[in-house]
Design an enzyme around this catalytic site. Structure first.
Site, mmCIF file in Angstrom:
data_model
loop_
_atom_site.group_PDB
_atom_site.id
_atom_site.type_symbol
_atom_site.label_atom_id
_atom_site.label_comp_id
_atom_site.label_asym_id
_atom_site.label_seq_id
_atom_site.Cartn_x
_atom_site.Cartn_y
_atom_site.Cartn_z
ATOM 1 N N ASP A 1 -1.258 100.533 -14.466
ATOM 2 C CA ASP A 1 -0.971 100.811 -15.877
ATOM 3 C C ASP A 1 -1.611 102.164 -16.218
ATOM 4 O OD1 ASP A 1 -0.568 100.630 -18.650
ATOM 5 O OD2 ASP A 1 -0.898 98.467 -18.632
ATOM 6 N N ASP B 1 2.140 103.487 -20.375
ATOM 7 C CA ASP B 1 1.844 103.036 -21.733
ATOM 8 C C ASP B 1 2.438 103.994 -22.776
ATOM 9 O OD1 ASP B 1 0.244 101.144 -23.366
ATOM 10 O OD2 ASP B 1 -0.822 102.950 -23.990
ATOM 11 N N GLU C 1 6.869 101.987 -21.190
ATOM 12 C CA GLU C 1 6.788 101.197 -22.419
ATOM 13 C C GLU C 1 7.239 102.083 -23.565
ATOM 14 O OE1 GLU C 1 3.660 98.657 -25.148
ATOM 15 O OE2 GLU C 1 3.181 100.658 -24.473
ATOM 16 N N HIS D 1 0.570 91.113 -23.116
ATOM 17 C CA HIS D 1 -0.773 91.007 -23.691
ATOM 18 C C HIS D 1 -0.816 91.462 -25.150
ATOM 19 C CE1 HIS D 1 -0.101 95.079 -22.556
ATOM 20 N NE2 HIS D 1 -1.145 95.462 -23.268
ATOM 21 N N ASP D 2 0.301 91.940 -25.687
ATOM 22 C CA ASP D 2 0.350 92.360 -27.101
ATOM 23 C C ASP D 2 1.139 91.361 -27.949
ATOM 24 O OD1 ASP D 2 -0.962 94.758 -26.481
ATOM 25 O OD2 ASP D 2 0.924 95.819 -26.123
HETATM 26 O O1 TEU Z 1 1.020 99.071 -26.837
HETATM 27 C C1 TEU Z 1 1.782 99.884 -27.642
HETATM 28 C C2 TEU Z 1 2.449 99.297 -28.798
HETATM 29 O O2 TEU Z 1 3.130 99.987 -29.513
HETATM 30 C C3 TEU Z 1 2.275 97.874 -29.093
HETATM 31 O O3 TEU Z 1 2.943 96.910 -28.489
HETATM 32 C C4 TEU Z 1 1.110 97.620 -29.943
HETATM 33 O O4 TEU Z 1 0.278 96.664 -29.384
HETATM 34 C C5 TEU Z 1 1.631 97.125 -31.247
HETATM 35 O O5 TEU Z 1 2.368 98.168 -31.835
HETATM 36 C C6 TEU Z 1 0.534 96.755 -32.140
HETATM 37 O O6 TEU Z 1 1.102 96.175 -33.263
HETATM 38 C C7 TEU Z 1 0.327 99.642 -25.784
HETATM 39 C C8 TEU Z 1 -0.516 98.602 -25.086
HETATM 40 O O7 TEU Z 1 0.320 97.635 -24.517
HETATM 41 C C9 TEU Z 1 -1.504 98.057 -26.059
HETATM 42 O O8 TEU Z 1 -2.264 97.002 -25.519
HETATM 43 C C10 TEU Z 1 -2.400 99.195 -26.484
HETATM 44 O O9 TEU Z 1 -3.290 98.770 -27.483
HETATM 45 C C11 TEU Z 1 -1.584 100.382 -27.021
HETATM 46 O O10 TEU Z 1 -0.496 100.716 -26.185
HETATM 47 C C12 TEU Z 1 -2.453 101.612 -27.093
HETATM 48 O O11 TEU Z 1 -2.735 102.072 -25.818
#
Ligand code: TEU
Length: 549
Positions: free
Chosen positions: A96, A192, A242, A316-317
């Protein structure tokens, strides 16, 4: 077809997967210890969320050294062992990469903030005055730095400063770092929020939060093509981007082979169907017709444009899908299987998030002290300051918080679900004693065995990879029905998303009793012969392979 177009990828959140050392947080040797399980499950590749050095303000998405393992996860030797041991089992490891931003503890930022003429100053994005862009974690996207009297941009937490990708030196450093990991033997990258890296030079604003200006920004395709030339070309890698708030047109460009950018893209449109008016922090039911429409539009659109989807319900989000679009009470098992089937028969590369294969549920944490996530804690504070009641805030957080998906993996019925000998960094859901790997391994009717079957089917059912998607009965308010067609054959996929029985009438060209019907998978023990008028039991889901002779 590329290999990864027939693969299934498993996502590991290492903080919550397994602690070999017996600590509150998981580690890389904990992943090594579970490789036989993952091999048994049948997955081809592991995406492990960031384990590089980080102050862990955003659980590793705030990297302070791209060349070092965070000590809480182990050592570089552990990482090399993991790559080697996974490789022996035919499993690749996807790293990642978080390069939209770094932690403010990264030496680049420490240098950059020290003076206006520091050579690293231009690694980040500075302005004399902020504009009105908002951070995705709440509040302004700009933070004032007293020492140099300017503001730096952070689209996420204020400890995650956005890198300036327009600076060729930044790109050179990022690509060098990625080659380092490539040469160590990782099988690919998960990038990411990679569609946010190119910000328009004039930082325009209007009455929105600003995302429309920097999402899929002016040079993003050029930068990804450069990454492809400098890191990917000539190597067998799976690269998934992503994409935050993206569009179908851009995802086709990111992922079609001719573009020479990425292998596939994640997007989140189908996971906003329980955000009324795009408001996340409100408790709400999901809009089933919108879910079908969005996923169907992406299926047909990506297929027509030659793009490739990364398919997922959980990460994880996100909250746990069985609690979100299924039923986490009496229908948990059958609805978790239905959701697995509905997703895995779409075109794209499916991702299984740790615990999804068990039908793990949201934990039901009802007190803010049980939450650890920086986004959740920021939002709770901001909502409270804005005068919204704690009861409303908690109702939304219980449904939407990212921590719903971050509780420890349930390995067995022992203390801490077999995750660690120590008290975990975040609570273990009360149902871990009933829902766990040990228990489900012994139960052929379990969600786990259903997922294993779905993963195995991807190798034997060619239409799962290359069949043309067509939605049936798009207006049906309970059933998602679709086919995947090609080579004179057809897979018919029927899913009842609700706890009441219901019926659907299918077009005669799709199914008839005269056709040869083979049952591919189902979530009920029996599956009678079908014709156009199909009756489905609560959360029933099955797939038929159909040919005319
Ligand atoms: O996530 C980016 C993202 O836009 C999301 O899914 C975010 O968690 C959501 O908008 C919050 O409401 C990535 C990662 O997967 C996440 O864990 C990180 O916190 C984020 O980037 C920042 O690096």
């Amino acid at each position: 077809m590329q290999d990864w177009q027939r693969s299934v990828i498993y996502q590991i959140y290492p903080k919550s997967f397994h602690s070999h050392a017996g600590n509150p947080t998981g580690d890389l040797l904990g992943v090594v210890a579970k490789l036989d399980y993952l091999h048994w499950l049948g997955v081809d590749c592991l995406w492990i969320t960031p384990f590089l050095r980080s102050p862990q303000r955003d659980n590793g998405y705030d990297i302070s050294d791209y060349y070092a393992i965070d000590p809480s996860y182990g050592t570089m030797a552990d990482c090399e062992l993991l790559i080697a041991e996974a490789g022996k089992r035919g499993i690749k490891l996807m790293l990642d990469i978080v390069v939209n931003h770094t932690s403010i503890e990264h030496t680049w930022f420490q240098q950059a903030r020290s003076s206006l003429d520091n050579p690293y100053r231009d690694f980040y994005i500075w302005r004399d005055q902020p504009n009105n862009w908002e951070s995705k974690f709440g509040g302004s996207a700009w933070e004032y730095e007293a020492q140099t009297g300017q503001y730096y941009l952070h689209l996420f937490d204020h400890t995650q400063a956005d890198l300036n990708w327009d600076n060729p030196q930044v790109r050179a450093e990022v690509f060098k770092m990625m080659r380092f990991w490539r040469d160590k033997g990782v099988g690919g990258f998960r990038l990411d929020v990679i569609n946010l890296i190119s910000k328009p030079a004039d930082f325009p604003e209007d009455n929105t939060d600003g995302r429309r200006f920097y999402t899929d920004g002016p040079h993003v395709h050029d930068y990804l093509q450069q990454m492809h030339r400098e890191v990917f070309e000539g190597h067998d890698l799976i690269n998934v981007g992503e994409m935050s708030s993206t569009s179908l047109e851009h995802c086709i460009r990111y992922s079609r082979p001719e573009s020479k950018e990425l292998s596939m893209t994640f997007n989140f449109h189908h996971l906003k169907v329980d955000y009324p008016n795009l408001q996340k922090w409100v408790r709400a039911d999901f809009d089933f017709l919108a879910l079908k429409r969005i996923l169907s539009d992406w299926q047909t659109g990506m297929q027509a444009g030659g793009g490739w989807n990364a398919l997922f319900w959980c990460n994880h989000d996100q909250p746990r899908v069985v609690s979100r679009f299924g039923h986490d009470g009496e229908h948990r098992v059958v609805s978790a299987k239905m959701l697995g089937t509905a997703l895995h028969f779409l075109q794209g590369t499916p991702f299984v998030y740790q615990g999804e294969e068990l039908g793990m549920t949201n934990p039901g944490f009802d007190h803010i002290d049980q939450y650890r996530d920086v986004e959740t804690l920021n939002i709770f504070r901001l909502k409270r300051e804005a005068g919204s009641s704690d009861a409303d805030n908690m109702a939304a957080i219980m449904q939407k918080s990212r921590d719903n998906g971050r509780t420890p993996m349930h390995w067995n019925a022992e203390p801490n679900a077999g995750f660690s000998a120590a008290e975990p960094w975040i609570g273990v859901p009360a149902n871990a004693a009933q829902i766990n790997v040990a228990h489900q391994l012994d139960d052929p009717e379990s969600v786990l065995h259903h997922y294993r079957q779905l993963i195995a089917l991807r190798r034997s059912e060619t239409l799962m990879s290359d069949g043309v998607y067509r939605q049936l009965s798009p207006e049906h308010t309970k059933i998602w029905a679709y086919v995947r067609e090609g080579h004179g054959e057809r897979l018919l996929v029927l899913n009842n998303f609700y706890g009441a029985p219901c019926e659907v009438e299918l077009p005669p060209d799709v199914i008839s009793e005269a056709m040869v019907q083979r049952l591919v998978i189902s979530n009920y023990p029996d599956c009678p012969l079908r014709n156009q008028q199909v009756f489905l039991r609560p959360f029933e889901s099955f797939v038929l392979h159909l040919t005319n002779h």
